[in-house]
Design a protein around this motif. Structure first.
Motif, mmCIF file in Angstrom:
data_model
loop_
_atom_site.group_PDB
_atom_site.id
_atom_site.type_symbol
_atom_site.label_atom_id
_atom_site.label_comp_id
_atom_site.label_asym_id
_atom_site.label_seq_id
_atom_site.Cartn_x
_atom_site.Cartn_y
_atom_site.Cartn_z
ATOM 1 N N UNK A 128 65.058 -14.437 34.185
ATOM 2 C CA UNK A 128 65.122 -12.726 34.274
ATOM 3 C C UNK A 128 66.379 -12.129 34.358
ATOM 4 N N UNK A 129 67.350 -12.951 35.365
ATOM 5 C CA UNK A 129 68.418 -12.385 35.725
ATOM 6 C C UNK A 129 69.366 -12.604 34.465
ATOM 7 N N UNK A 130 69.518 -13.707 33.814
ATOM 8 C CA UNK A 130 70.365 -13.796 32.486
ATOM 9 C C UNK A 130 69.892 -12.642 31.415
ATOM 10 N N UNK A 131 68.383 -12.247 31.431
ATOM 11 C CA UNK A 131 68.065 -11.334 30.341
ATOM 12 C C UNK A 131 68.543 -9.763 30.793
ATOM 13 N N UNK A 132 68.413 -9.586 31.944
ATOM 14 C CA UNK A 132 68.840 -8.422 32.725
ATOM 15 C C UNK A 132 70.262 -7.993 32.275
#
Ligand SMILES: C[S@@+](CC[C@H](N)C(=O)[O-])C[C@H]1O[C@@H](n2cnc3c(N)ncnc32)[C@H](O)[C@@H]1O
Length: 414
Positions: free
Chosen positions: A100-104
């Motif tokens: 999720x961090x990487x996607x954001x």
């Protein structure tokens, strides 16, 4: 990006340790998110009102908000329990927060990102997938494990630190992070001298006890850093430990000082006047244990801001000089000259390393300072940068030069 303005969003902000340290370094934290109401309350009370309670899994909702804010940096420590030595290490929903961090980050596309986690996260499937996404989005990555006790924290806490910057070569900040490390670790006695001089109880103790992991050591002297803080750090020794203590304990655990919550909070880098509000005691312990120590965050922030301002350049890596000697039979003086020109080029490029050779060339040619140099000097700098690039390619594949390396070598030699 304005050198001194780094508009930053923190994801998984917890009680605010990471934000506090980055703020001290000079980052402007414009928004922070965490799913825990209690953590949001503590963060708001101490760091600022720019924090929101949100479940970051809701990428459809959060992504556009982040993108609209056009941050220069996105930072955060996604939950680590699925990776940590203290957890069961099955990669579930909490590990997915790394994705999720990487996607954001990929949605907001800031110039910089910082991600922190436990060292084991570097071996996880979640981080492998996240890393691929970030690389494909154009980030060069510096990935390292730092021990907080060498960055102003009286605690031997090791953390995986990943720093990304658009367009860089991997490892672009390695040497600067290493240079910021102190010679000696910070100890509890240093903390007592600097921050808690009135703490007579702990100052006069010979040693202190912290609840160990599994069969680890429980007792340490004041001249050591504390071990990595966990939620149960300040629990008293259990009968089992008192009966079969660790052989390395300097004194019996029953005679060692037990740390207070305030002391553990200081060991995690929170200032003495940090307000935990009406949070239940156990939840404070958890927030303290979850936190990223502010002095370590400040040190990393300073390294980033120095580079962003073009005031540091990466150190020449490895055996570049030896390679020049072996491949070209260069004399010591010639090797020195190449290195001097390379460093000059890097200063002109404000410390940027550029994953793409064409981008490096374009940046150099558009630099006013460079254009004013005599033709011969410009040519020398271009050559030094090119040769270094060849060395970087060859040092990744030491057995045989690649086609690309051979082609560049021929062009440089011609
Ligand atoms: C390792 S802690 C972060 C610590 C923080 N960087 C600091 O310095 O204090 C991870 C945080 O992620 C939060 N979290 C877990 N799942 C979340 C989710 N789905 N959305 C938002 N926050 C979440 C937890 O509440 C916890 O505060």
């Amino acid at each position: 990006m304005d050198q001194l303005e780094v508009r930053t969003i923190e994801l998984f902000s917890g009680a605010g340790g990471l934000s506090l340290g980055l703020k001290r370094a000079g980052f402007e934290i414009i928004q922070a998110y965490d799913s825990s109401n209690r953590a949001v309350e503590v963060y708001r009370r101490n760091v600022g009102s720019h924090v929101w309670q949100a479940d970051l899994k809701n990428i459809f909702e959060i992504g556009p908000k982040l993108s609209a804010l056009a941050p220069h940096a996105v930072v955060g420590g996604p939950p680590c329990q699925d990776f940590s030595a203290a957890g069961d290490r099955i990669e579930g929903e909490r590990a997915a927060m790394t994705l999720v961090f990487a996607m954001l980050v990929c949605i907001a596309k800031p110039e910089w990102f910082i991600m922190e986690n436990v060292p084991r996260a570097s071996k996880s499937k979640a981080w492998a997938e996240a890393r691929i996404m970030l690389v494909r989005a154009g980030y060069g990555i510096t990935q390292t494990t730092l021990n907080a006790s060498y960055y102003g924290v009286p605690q031997a806490r090791k953390r995986l630190i990943v720093i990304g910057r658009l367009g860089e070569r991997d490892g672009f900040l390695d040497s600067s992070l290493a240079a910021a490390r102190s010679q000696e670790p910070m100890t509890i006695r240093h903390m007592l001298r600097n921050d808690l001089p009135d703490d007579v109880m702990l100052s006069s103790a010979d040693a202190f006890y912290t609840r160990p992991f599994y069969s680890g050591r429980g007792v340490r002297t004041l001249d050591e850093p504390a071990p990595s803080v966990i939620r149960t750090t300040r629990e008293r020794p259990r009968p089992h430990y008192l009966c079969s203590p660790h052989p390395g304990d300097p004194i019996p655990a029953a005679q060692a000082a037990i740390l207070t919550q305030a002391q553990v909070s200081r060991i995690q880098g929170f200032p003495s006047d940090w307000e935990w509000g009406n949070t239940p005691c156990r939840e404070i312990d958890q927030m303290i244990a979850n936190a990223f120590p502010a002095p370590l965050a400040e040190a990393i922030g300073n390294v980033i801001l120095t580079r962003a301002a073009g005031r540091s350049i990466p150190q020449i890596e490895g055996h570049f000089g030896q390679w020049l000697w072996k491949r070209y039979g260069m004399s010591k003086a010639s090797i020195r000259n190449i290195k001097t020109r390379l460093n000059r080029g890097r200063r002109l490029l404000k410390g940027r390393t550029f994953s793409e050779e064409a981008a490096e060339g374009a940046a150099l040619e558009s630099c006013e300072h460079f254009r004013q140099l005599p033709k011969g000097t410009r040519s020398d700098i271009r050559t030094a940068l090119k040769i270094y690039r060849v060395w970087q390619i060859e040092s990744l594949l030491p057995e045989e030069p690649t086609d690309r390396a051979s082609a560049v070598l021929e062009a440089v030699a011609a």
